[in-house]
Motif scaffolding. Structure first.
Motif, PDB file in Angstrom:
ATOM      1  N   MET A 186      85.686  81.365  86.105  1.00  0.00           N
ATOM      2  CA  MET A 186      85.762  82.779  85.753  1.00  0.00           C
ATOM      3  C   MET A 186      85.897  82.937  84.238  1.00  0.00           C
ATOM      4  SD  MET A 186      85.993  85.895  87.263  1.00  0.00           S
ATOM      5  CE  MET A 186      86.649  85.600  88.903  1.00  0.00           C
ATOM      6  N   TYR A 187      86.781  82.146  83.652  1.00  0.00           N
ATOM      7  CA  TYR A 187      86.999  82.203  82.207  1.00  0.00           C
ATOM      8  C   TYR A 187      85.707  81.860  81.471  1.00  0.00           C
ATOM      9  CZ  TYR A 187      89.350  81.515  77.708  1.00  0.00           C
ATOM     10  OH  TYR A 187      89.743  81.610  76.388  1.00  0.00           O
ATOM     11  N   GLN A 188      85.050  80.770  81.886  1.00  0.00           N
ATOM     12  CA  GLN A 188      83.823  80.334  81.228  1.00  0.00           C
ATOM     13  C   GLN A 188      82.728  81.394  81.312  1.00  0.00           C
ATOM     14  OE1 GLN A 188      82.977  77.551  79.331  1.00  0.00           O
ATOM     15  NE2 GLN A 188      85.193  77.515  79.299  1.00  0.00           N
ATOM     16  N   TYR A 189      82.634  82.071  82.458  1.00  0.00           N
ATOM     17  CA  TYR A 189      81.587  83.077  82.610  1.00  0.00           C
ATOM     18  C   TYR A 189      81.754  84.175  81.558  1.00  0.00           C
ATOM     19  CZ  TYR A 189      78.530  86.647  84.442  1.00  0.00           C
ATOM     20  OH  TYR A 189      77.530  87.592  84.555  1.00  0.00           O
ATOM     21  N   PHE A 190      82.962  84.707  81.438  1.00  0.00           N
ATOM     22  CA  PHE A 190      83.169  85.814  80.513  1.00  0.00           C
ATOM     23  C   PHE A 190      83.289  85.349  79.063  1.00  0.00           C
ATOM     24  CE2 PHE A 190      84.223  87.848  84.545  1.00  0.00           C
ATOM     25  CZ  PHE A 190      83.442  88.981  84.421  1.00  0.00           C
ATOM     26  N   ARG A 191      83.664  84.107  78.865  1.00  0.00           N
ATOM     27  CA  ARG A 191      83.683  83.557  77.501  1.00  0.00           C
ATOM     28  C   ARG A 191      82.257  83.435  76.959  1.00  0.00           C
ATOM     29  NH1 ARG A 191      82.899  82.238  73.267  1.00  0.00           N
ATOM     30  NH2 ARG A 191      83.925  80.737  71.866  1.00  0.00           N
ATOM     31  N   ASN A 192      81.269  83.363  77.839  1.00  0.00           N
ATOM     32  CA  ASN A 192      79.898  83.122  77.424  1.00  0.00           C
ATOM     33  C   ASN A 192      78.948  84.287  77.690  1.00  0.00           C
ATOM     34  OD1 ASN A 192      79.898  80.230  76.447  1.00  0.00           O
ATOM     35  ND2 ASN A 192      80.816  79.944  78.452  1.00  0.00           N
ATOM     36  N   VAL A 193      79.488  85.490  77.945  1.00  0.00           N
ATOM     37  CA  VAL A 193      78.598  86.633  78.135  1.00  0.00           C
ATOM     38  C   VAL A 193      77.895  86.941  76.823  1.00  0.00           C
ATOM     39  CG1 VAL A 193      79.939  87.649  80.019  1.00  0.00           C
ATOM     40  CG2 VAL A 193      80.405  88.327  77.659  1.00  0.00           C
ATOM     41  N   ASP A 194      76.748  87.605  76.913  1.00  0.00           N
ATOM     42  CA  ASP A 194      76.011  87.980  75.711  1.00  0.00           C
ATOM     43  C   ASP A 194      76.842  88.923  74.842  1.00  0.00           C
ATOM     44  OD1 ASP A 194      73.857  86.495  76.545  1.00  0.00           O
ATOM     45  OD2 ASP A 194      72.818  88.206  77.465  1.00  0.00           O
ATOM     46  N   ASP A 195      76.625  88.845  73.548  1.00  0.00           N
ATOM     47  CA  ASP A 195      77.406  89.656  72.605  1.00  0.00           C
ATOM     48  C   ASP A 195      77.361  91.141  72.945  1.00  0.00           C
ATOM     49  OD1 ASP A 195      77.889  87.295  71.310  1.00  0.00           O
ATOM     50  OD2 ASP A 195      76.857  87.821  69.447  1.00  0.00           O
ATOM     51  N   GLU A 196      76.169  91.630  73.337  1.00  0.00           N
ATOM     52  CA  GLU A 196      76.024  93.066  73.587  1.00  0.00           C
ATOM     53  C   GLU A 196      76.730  93.537  74.859  1.00  0.00           C
ATOM     54  OE1 GLU A 196      72.004  91.125  74.726  1.00  0.00           O
ATOM     55  OE2 GLU A 196      73.553  90.912  73.189  1.00  0.00           O
ATOM     56  N   GLU A 197      77.191  92.583  75.708  1.00  0.00           N
ATOM     57  CA  GLU A 197      77.888  92.958  76.940  1.00  0.00           C
ATOM     58  C   GLU A 197      79.406  92.979  76.783  1.00  0.00           C
ATOM     59  OE1 GLU A 197      75.663  93.812  78.852  1.00  0.00           O
ATOM     60  OE2 GLU A 197      73.944  92.554  78.363  1.00  0.00           O
ATOM     61  N   VAL A 198      79.920  92.418  75.696  1.00  0.00           N
ATOM     62  CA  VAL A 198      81.362  92.198  75.570  1.00  0.00           C
ATOM     63  C   VAL A 198      82.141  93.511  75.565  1.00  0.00           C
ATOM     64  CG1 VAL A 198      83.191  91.209  74.144  1.00  0.00           C
ATOM     65  CG2 VAL A 198      81.001  90.030  74.355  1.00  0.00           C
ATOM     66  N   GLU A 199      81.721  94.450  74.761  1.00  0.00           N
ATOM     67  CA  GLU A 199      82.459  95.714  74.645  1.00  0.00           C
ATOM     68  C   GLU A 199      82.524  96.440  75.988  1.00  0.00           C
ATOM     69  OE1 GLU A 199      82.625  99.769  71.875  1.00  0.00           O
ATOM     70  OE2 GLU A 199      81.162  98.181  71.448  1.00  0.00           O
ATOM     71  N   ASN A 200      81.395  96.495  76.682  1.00  0.00           N
ATOM     72  CA  ASN A 200      81.360  97.161  77.982  1.00  0.00           C
ATOM     73  C   ASN A 200      82.288  96.465  78.981  1.00  0.00           C
ATOM     74  OD1 ASN A 200      80.230  99.181  79.773  1.00  0.00           O
ATOM     75  ND2 ASN A 200      79.098  97.530  80.748  1.00  0.00           N
ATOM     76  N   CYS A 201      82.263  95.142  79.006  1.00  0.00           N
ATOM     77  CA  CYS A 201      83.130  94.392  79.928  1.00  0.00           C
ATOM     78  C   CYS A 201      84.602  94.606  79.598  1.00  0.00           C
ATOM     79  CB  CYS A 201      82.797  92.906  79.876  1.00  0.00           C
ATOM     80  SG  CYS A 201      81.236  92.462  80.684  1.00  0.00           S
ATOM     81  N   LEU A 202      84.949  94.654  78.317  1.00  0.00           N
ATOM     82  CA  LEU A 202      86.348  94.896  77.929  1.00  0.00           C
ATOM     83  C   LEU A 202      86.805  96.273  78.392  1.00  0.00           C
ATOM     84  CD1 LEU A 202      86.446  93.340  74.345  1.00  0.00           C
ATOM     85  CD2 LEU A 202      88.014  92.766  76.222  1.00  0.00           C
ATOM     86  N   ARG A 203      85.916  97.274  78.305  1.00  0.00           N
ATOM     87  CA  ARG A 203      86.289  98.626  78.729  1.00  0.00           C
ATOM     88  C   ARG A 203      86.458  98.728  80.239  1.00  0.00           C
ATOM     89  NH1 ARG A 203      82.447 101.948  78.159  1.00  0.00           N
ATOM     90  NH2 ARG A 203      80.828 100.797  77.055  1.00  0.00           N
TER      91      ARG A 203
END
Length: 405
Positions: free
Chosen positions: A250-267
Motif C-alpha cells: 500500500m505504501y509503495q503504491y502511493f509513494r510511486n503515484v504520478d506527480d499530477e495525482e498526488v494533490e488529488n489523493c491527499l485531498r
C-alpha cells in the motif's frame, strides 16, 4: 462550523447531487442520518471503497450520523452496473463470510460511540424475508421500468443481455433506502459515482411512495487525470486487508503515484489540511517526493494503523535510500537454493507467473544482491551462497528473501 457540503466540495469529493440547494440547507441546519452501502463481493474492501468511507468519516466529524450497509442480500443478485458480463453467483455461506470480514474494516474509519455513533446493518435482514408478491403489490407501481432502462449503469448490459435477476438489483437497492428511511430516519444516500443510477432510484422511490424528501450524493471515483481507475497493482486490486495487500505494498503504491495525482489523493484519502496540501504540492520537481511520502504514510496509517505506517516507511528507506537490510520487507520462501529464480519471483509475488518472471530476467531487470541475473533458467545457487539475499526487480521493487528449505 463550516457546512460539511462545503468541506466535501473543497476536497473534491462531490461528483453529483439532486436537490442540491435543499440538501445544502439540510446539512447546515441539523444532524442528518445518511447511509453508504458496500456489497460483500469479496472478503475485503479495496481502495476504491476508501473514498466514500472517507466522505462518511468527514460527515460524521461534522456531526452527521452514518449508517454503513453491508449488502448481504443484494450480493445474492449482483450489481450489473457498468459491467460487460453477469457477476459470478456466490453461495450464501461465502456471502456471510465476506460480510463478517468486511465489518472490521468499516469500523476503522468511523466512531461507534456518542450521539451520532455509526451503525452497521445488513440488508439480508429484510431482503431475504421479502414476500415477492406483496412487494410487487405494495411497491411495483412506483418503480418505472422505462426509467430504469434509461439508466447509464444498464447500457452495457442491455447490449449484451440483461437478465431479469440483475434487473431486480436496482429495486432492491431502492427498497434498502426506503427501509432505512422508515427505520432510522435516513434522508441521504452517498456512494461512488458509478452508483449514481442506483442511488437516484432510491431517492425517487421514497418521494413516490412516502411523498417525503430524500437526497443523493455521489463521490468522485479514484481515477487518474486521463480517467483510468487507480488502485490496480501487478497482483490486481489494492485491498484494505493486510492479508491481500500488505501495508508495504500500500505504501509503495502511493509513494510511486504520478506527480499530477498526488494533490488529488491527499485531498481525498487523508485528513491533511488543504493549506498544507497546497504547500506540499506547490513544486513540480524533486520536492514532490516529500508530498508522496506524506501521502503514502497517511494512507497506510488510516487503513492499518500508525505502527504499520512507520514500519512500511522504514522498509522503504531500507530498500531505496540505503537504510539497511534489517528494515527491508522480508519474504520467507519455501524453496531450496536449487530453485529457479523465476520460481522465487513467482512465489514472492513480484511476478504473476514463471513466464512473466523469465521475460523480466530476459529484459535485464532482475538482480540478486548486486549480481544481474542473466540466465532465464538460473537457480539461486548460481548467484549467492547464502540463504538470505535481496531480490531486485527494476528500480522500484526490492525484497529481502529468506530461503526456508
Amino acid at each position: 462550523m463550516e457546512n460539511v457540503f462545503d468541506t466535501l466540495e473543497k476536497r473534491g469529493f462531490i461528483k453529483q447531487t439532486v436537490y442540491k440547494d435543499e440538501l445544502y440547507k439540510l446539512l447546515g441546519e441539523k444532524s442528518v442520518t445518511f447511509y453508504c452501502g458496500f456489497d460483500p463481493t469479496a472478503d475485503s474492501l479495496h481502495i476504491g471503497h476508501f473514498i466514500p468511507l472517507m466522505a462518511a468519516s468527514i460527515m460524521q466529524k461534522a456531526g452527521h450520523k452514518p449508517i454503513l450497509l453491508v449488502g448481504g442480500g443484494t450480493a445474492m443478485v449482483g450489481d450489473p452496473s457498468h459491467r460487460n458480463d453477469m457477476r459470478q453467483m456466490m453461495t450464501k455461506e461465502t456471502i456471510a463470510d465476506n460480510v463478517e470480514k468486511i465489518k472490521p474494516q468499516l469500523k476503522r474509519f468511523l466512531s461507534f460511540d456518542g450521539d451520532n455513533a455509526a451503525v452497521i446493518v445488513n440488508n439480508a435482514d429484510w431482503l431475504c424475508k421479502l414476500n415477492y408478491i406483496e412487494f410487487l403489490r405494495d411497491y411495483g407501481a412506483f418503480l418505472s421500468v422505462n426509467k430504469m432502462l434509461t439508466a447509464d449503469c444498464f447500457k452495457t448490459r442491455l447490449e449484451k443481455g440483461l437478465s431479469f435477476l440483475e434487473f431486480n438489483y436496482m429495486p432492491m437497492q431502492a427498497y434498502d433506502f426506503l427501509r432505512l428511511y422508515e427505520d432510522y430516519g435516513c434522508e441521504l444516500e452517498i456512494g461512488g459515482n458509478d452508483q449514481w443510477s442506483n442511488i437516484l432510484a432510491g431517492t425517487d422511490f421514497i418521494r413516490r411512495t412516502l411523498r417525503k424528501d430524500a437526497y443523493a450524493l455521489t463521490c468522485t471515483l479514484l481515477e487518474s487525470k486521463d480517467g483510468k481507475k487507480m488502485g490496480k497493482t501487478q497482483k490486481g486490486a489494492l485491498w484494505l486487508s493486510a492479508d491481500k495487500s500488505s501495508p508495504y505494498e500500500m505504501y509503495q503504491y502511493f509513494r510511486n503515484v504520478d506527480d499530477e495525482e498526488v494533490e488529488n489523493c491527499l485531498r481525498l484519502l487523508t485528513y491533511v489540511e488543504l493549506d498544507e496540501i497546497k504547500a506540499l504540492c506547490a513544486h513540480r520537481d524533486e520536492r514532490m517526493n516529500i508530498a508522496k511520502k506524506r501521502l503514502a504514510y497517511e494512507v497506510v496509517k488510516l487503513i492499518h494503523g500508525e505502527q504499520e505506517a512507520i514500519e512500511a516507511e522504514k522498509q522503504t528507506v531500507a530498500a531505496f535510500e540505503g537504510g539497511g537490510d534489517d528494515d527491508m520487507q522480508t519474504v520467507d520462501v519455501a524453496a531450496g537454493k536449487d530453485a529457479q529464480i523465476a520460481e522465487i519471483m513467482m512465489l514472492c509475488g513480484i511476478a504473476k507467473s514463471k513466464s512473466e518472471a523469465r521475460r523480466l530476467i530476459e529484459g535485464g531487470g532482475v538482480k540478486l544482491d548486486d549480481k544481474k541475473v542473466d540466465n532465464i533458467n538460473g537457480v539461486v545457487g548460481d548467484y549467492t551462497d547464502g540463504k538470505e539475499f535481496v531480490l531486485h526487480k527494476g528500480k522500484k521493487t526490492h525484497l529481502k528473501i529468506v530461503i526456508t528449505l
